[in-house]
Write an enzyme that holds these catalytic residues in place. Structure first.
Site, PDB file in Angstrom:
ATOM      1  N   ARG A 238      58.211  65.612  59.194  1.00 10.36           N
ATOM      2  CA  ARG A 238      58.383  65.579  57.738  1.00 10.36           C
ATOM      3  C   ARG A 238      58.376  67.017  57.222  1.00 10.36           C
ATOM      4  NH1 ARG A 238      52.474  63.309  55.582  1.00 10.36           N
ATOM      5  NH2 ARG A 238      51.241  64.892  56.620  1.00 10.36           N
TER       6      ARG A 238
ATOM      7  N   GLU B  40      52.124  67.419  48.986  1.00 10.31           N
ATOM      8  CA  GLU B  40      51.460  68.571  49.619  1.00 10.31           C
ATOM      9  C   GLU B  40      52.464  69.686  49.924  1.00 10.31           C
ATOM     10  OE1 GLU B  40      49.125  67.259  52.972  1.00 10.31           O
ATOM     11  OE2 GLU B  40      47.496  66.630  51.675  1.00 10.31           O
TER      12      GLU B  40
ATOM     13  N   GLU C  75      43.746  62.027  47.684  1.00 17.04           N
ATOM     14  CA  GLU C  75      43.633  61.501  49.057  1.00 17.04           C
ATOM     15  C   GLU C  75      42.278  61.866  49.637  1.00 17.04           C
ATOM     16  OE1 GLU C  75      46.626  62.743  51.821  1.00 17.04           O
ATOM     17  OE2 GLU C  75      48.256  62.487  50.389  1.00 17.04           O
TER      18      GLU C  75
ATOM     19  N   TRP D  22      44.389  63.575  62.868  1.00 26.05           N
ATOM     20  CA  TRP D  22      45.107  64.817  63.158  1.00 26.05           C
ATOM     21  C   TRP D  22      44.228  65.947  63.677  1.00 26.05           C
ATOM     22  CZ3 TRP D  22      42.848  67.790  59.413  1.00 26.05           C
ATOM     23  CH2 TRP D  22      42.512  67.170  58.208  1.00 26.05           C
TER      24      TRP D  22
ATOM     25  N   GLU E  70      50.564  58.552  62.465  1.00 27.65           N
ATOM     26  CA  GLU E  70      49.257  58.380  61.814  1.00 27.65           C
ATOM     27  C   GLU E  70      48.682  56.987  62.018  1.00 27.65           C
ATOM     28  OE1 GLU E  70      50.232  59.828  57.872  1.00 27.65           O
ATOM     29  OE2 GLU E  70      49.531  61.838  58.416  1.00 27.65           O
ATOM     30  N   LYS E  71      49.109  56.313  63.100  1.00 22.23           N
ATOM     31  CA  LYS E  71      48.646  54.923  63.248  1.00 22.23           C
ATOM     32  C   LYS E  71      47.152  54.820  63.530  1.00 22.23           C
ATOM     33  CE  LYS E  71      50.573  54.567  67.931  1.00 22.23           C
ATOM     34  NZ  LYS E  71      51.149  55.935  67.889  1.00 22.23           N
ATOM     35  N   PHE E  72      46.552  55.920  64.035  1.00 21.18           N
ATOM     36  CA  PHE E  72      45.098  55.876  64.252  1.00 21.18           C
ATOM     37  C   PHE E  72      44.307  56.362  63.042  1.00 21.18           C
ATOM     38  CE2 PHE E  72      46.540  55.813  68.690  1.00 21.18           C
ATOM     39  CZ  PHE E  72      45.787  54.741  69.152  1.00 21.18           C
TER      40      PHE E  72
HETATM   41  C1  GAL Z   1      47.861  64.356  54.000  1.00 17.78           C
HETATM   42  C2  GAL Z   1      49.210  63.795  53.621  1.00 17.78           C
HETATM   43  C3  GAL Z   1      49.297  62.309  53.871  1.00 17.78           C
HETATM   44  C4  GAL Z   1      48.718  61.961  55.207  1.00 17.78           C
HETATM   45  C5  GAL Z   1      47.297  62.450  55.258  1.00 17.78           C
HETATM   46  C6  GAL Z   1      46.588  62.119  56.547  1.00 17.78           C
HETATM   47  O1  GAL Z   1      47.988  65.700  54.355  1.00 17.78           O
HETATM   48  O2  GAL Z   1      49.520  64.064  52.294  1.00 17.78           O
HETATM   49  O3  GAL Z   1      50.646  61.905  53.796  1.00 17.78           O
HETATM   50  O4  GAL Z   1      49.480  62.578  56.200  1.00 17.78           O
HETATM   51  O5  GAL Z   1      47.295  63.849  55.138  1.00 17.78           O
HETATM   52  O6  GAL Z   1      45.275  62.613  56.536  1.00 17.78           O
END
Ligand code: GAL
Length: 672
Positions: free
Chosen positions: A116, A155, A311, A319, A359-361
């Site tokens: 992305r 972001e 968020e 990650w 990001e499935k986990f």
């Molecule tokens: C943020 C992002 C989200 C998602 C999230 C995961 O940086 O805006 O789309 O990836 O992290 O923690």
């Protein structure tokens, strides 16, 4: 107009919700989503952030049927929508047809699609395609009753701190043409007579791509300003399209706390409400105080306006190399911290855990394992707590202490080829941690934002000091404030050039000192011959200095601390009822606490609540006092007020580990 006002009012309470990505699921899951959102107390979801490929499957076709259905379902369920402009991840047809939108690294190597944010923010083609998409979305949904807020991009800059593509090259030249009154002004600002870099035309300038050796620091600084501006321009272009299409709702984008590539102080005026993404690292021993720093920074960006936590994670992220979960109670404790420090929205990434993709986990409000999970129970309980909150006061002028934090300085002070290597954010946060341990409310602002509402101002490593900032700091002291200036401050102008006349050319007279040597020490953990630390002693004891032990001369100031050598380590100059203090070394963690404790005694600044242990956090937001127990044992706190959740007068509160309390304590009752 009335509809727009109603929508603004819909932002009045504390929002609760998440990113919602229904395009990842079959349509028959959507009604269940809405039903479960209602069960969890969700009031708002962010929709469409990564939906460009679904909304515009080909250059010629748009498909809004699914989005219409989602917005209607949410609206019928009483859930507001933070509608995204969907521009954060261009679909494959864009990269294939218009590869010129792809960004490049400093070697000129392209970043390819497949993840992305694979777009150059300065690419005219990207902006044109994104603009067309946003226009269509805005025209269709500006008046949709579900939409309470707009979420531009996502972001900005997160994965692409700098883009060196040809699009960036062309845009950088234009940006420089605007910034400088002719090429000679640029030559002067960048000091291009050094190493034969003199330009005759703006078209000779490249972005500072990989070079054999150290790149021109003034060019680097301008390229960082340019980069921040390019992301901001993307945001502003989309914002303009939304407004032109008649969207009256507040518009924002999600920031990332102290994020180096984007100068949020310059962005803030263009966001109707500040929105932040924050993922405290459970493995960081300072996680609580660093999260508090981030919340205070967000609050300080737009004084008096509550911000939104856009968020957070319900449990673990995916990650980091090792993704520790939150221990029971942490989620609510972190949320209470946000509210206490000015947030009026608590949102998550994301609503339903993804079933595929990178990001499935990653945890979600609704885990893949379903509703029979602790995470789900915690999310529902938190929703109940938030729903029970009364209308909260906006953040007021609650802080009497300001910490100076400045993006341009961050960029400049961390350039290479300096006497030593400094981690600016760490050094600023070290002061913040010491203030937080003592339960002081702190604003985090640029020097120009300092005013007489503060009693104490600390300016860590303010290497690049603009004239306006220096003037503001001087008038703060003249007006009776106490200012602490720390080493390696007031060294260069806004082009990273020494000013004529040595160092501290602006603040020297205020401080009553001269600086003649930086006194570089062997860094902690480093090898080398020479001193590693510089112990210094003041009236309250001895502490440890690191990295620098500057040679300063008290011309018109009192020496209040000395190094072991007897040389001055700290000075104080009285100016009317104000004081200008200078510290010639960088104290370690305990040394910083030692100095903060001394400054508290000196200035009489008071904690939000007296007598708290360091692991209990206290924040004031107008008449609302928030207490959070981050420790591992239960504590009883003597504090009088009204518990706003229990609707009861209290004279003390008992907080279990991770427990929190929201108390109505009018400011006047706190004052002696
Ligand atoms: C943020 C992002 C989200 C998602 C999230 C995961 O940086 O805006 O789309 O990836 O992290 O923690």
């Amino acid at each position: 107009m009335t509809a727009a006002r109603d929508r603004r009012r819909a932002l009045g309470g504390v929002l609760y919700g998440a990113d919602y990505n229904p395009e990842q699921w079959p349509a028959d899951v959507w009604p269940e989503d809405v039903a479960l959102m209602r069960q969890a107390g969700v009031t708002c979801v962010s929709v469409g952030i990564f939906a460009w490929a679904r909304i515009q499957p080909t250059e010629q076709s748009f498909d809004f049927a699914w989005l219409d259905r989602i917005l209607d379902l949410l609206h019928d369920g009483g859930i507001g929508v933070n509608l995204a402009t969907a521009t954060a991840s261009p679909p494959p047809w864009v990269s294939n047809r218009y590869p010129e939108i792809l960004p490049s690294d400093e070697n000129g190597a392209r970043f390819w699609p497949g993840s992305r944010q694979h777009f150059a923010p300065s690419s005219p083609r990207y902006r044109q395609l994104a603009g067309r998409l946003v226009r269509r979305i805005a025209e269709r949904y500006a008046d949709h009753p579900a939409v309470v807020l707009w979420h531009v991009g996502n972001e900005f800059g997160c994965h692409l701190p700098m883009d060196f593509s040809d699009a960036a090259r062309d845009a950088f030249r234009d940006w420089l043409r605007d910034a400088y009154d002719g090429i000679d002004a640029l030559n002067d600002a960048w000091g291009t007579d050094f190493w034969s870099q003199r330009y005759h035309d703006f078209d000779e300038v490249f972005p500072p791509r990989k070079a054999p050796y150290s790149r021109n620091p003034a060019a680097m600084l301008d390229f960082r300003r340019f980069t921040s501006d390019m992301w901001l321009q993307c945001y502003l272009a989309e914002r303009r399209i939304l407004r032109d299409a008649g969207a009256g709702q507040p518009i924002t984008t999600n920031l990332m706390g102290p994020f180096k590539p984007a100068d949020y102080a310059r962005w803030a005026p263009h966001l109707d409400v500040i929105a932040d993404d924050c993922y405290p690292d459970p493995a960081d021993p300072h996680a609580v105080r660093h999260a508090a720093f981030q919340r205070d920074l967000m609050r300080s960006l737009k004084p008096g306006v509550p911000w939104l936590l856009m968020e957070q994670a319900a449990d673990a992220v995916s990650w980091r190399p090792f993704n520790l979960g939150k221990r029971p109670g942490r989620l609510a404790a972190e949320t209470a911290q946000c509210i206490g420090r000015g947030a009026d929205g608590i949102m998550f990434f994301q609503w339903r855990q993804s079933r595929a993709g990178s990001e499935k986990f990653h945890s979600a409000m609704l885990p893949h394992a379903g509703t029979g999970t602790r995470t789900w129970r915690d999310v529902v309980t938190l929703g109940e707590t938030i729903a029970a909150l009364p209308a909260l006061p906006p953040p007021g002028r609650d802080a009497r202490v300001a910490l100076v934090f400045d993006w341009e300085n961050w960029w400049a002070v961390e350039e290479r080829d300096h006497p030593t290597t400094l981690d600016y954010l760490e050094l600023v946060r070290r002061w913040y941690r010491a203030l937080h341990r003592r339960h002081l409310m702190v604003d985090i602002v640029a020097a120009e934002r300092v005013d007489d509402g503060y009693d104490l101002v600390i300016a860590p490593q303010l290497y690049l000091l603009r004239e306006a900032g220096a003037a503001t700091l001087a008038s703060f002291v003249e007006g009776g404030g106490t200012l602490l200036v720390t080493p390696f401050s007031d060294i260069v102008d806004e082009h990273d050039r020494f000013r004529p006349g040595g160092f501290l050319t602006q603040l020297g007279p205020l401080l009553g000192i001269r600086l003649t040597d930086f006194g570089v020490l062997v860094p902690p953990g480093g090898v080398g011959v020479g001193e590693r630390t510089a112990p210094f002693t003041d009236a309250r004891g001895t502490a440890v200095g690191t990295l620098l032990a500057e040679e300063i001369h008290a011309v018109d100031a009192e020496v209040v601390a000395v190094f072991g050598t007897g040389a001055p380590a700290m000075t104080s100059r009285t100016v009317g009822t104000g004081r200008a203090l200078y510290l010639a070394t960088i104290p370690d963690e305990q040394g910083t606490q030692h100095l903060v404790d001394g400054l508290i005694e000196l200035t009489g600044v008071r904690p939000v609540v007296e007598g708290l242990p360091p692991f209990v956090e206290a924040a004031r937001r107008g008449d609302l006092v928030t207490l959070v127990n981050h420790g591992e044992r239960s504590v009883t706190i003597a504090v009088g007020g009204t518990d706003v959740l229990a609707h009861a007068e209290v004279r003390h509160v008992v907080l279990e580990p991770d427990g929190f309390a929201f108390l109505h304590v009018p400011t006047s009752e706190e004052s002696p």
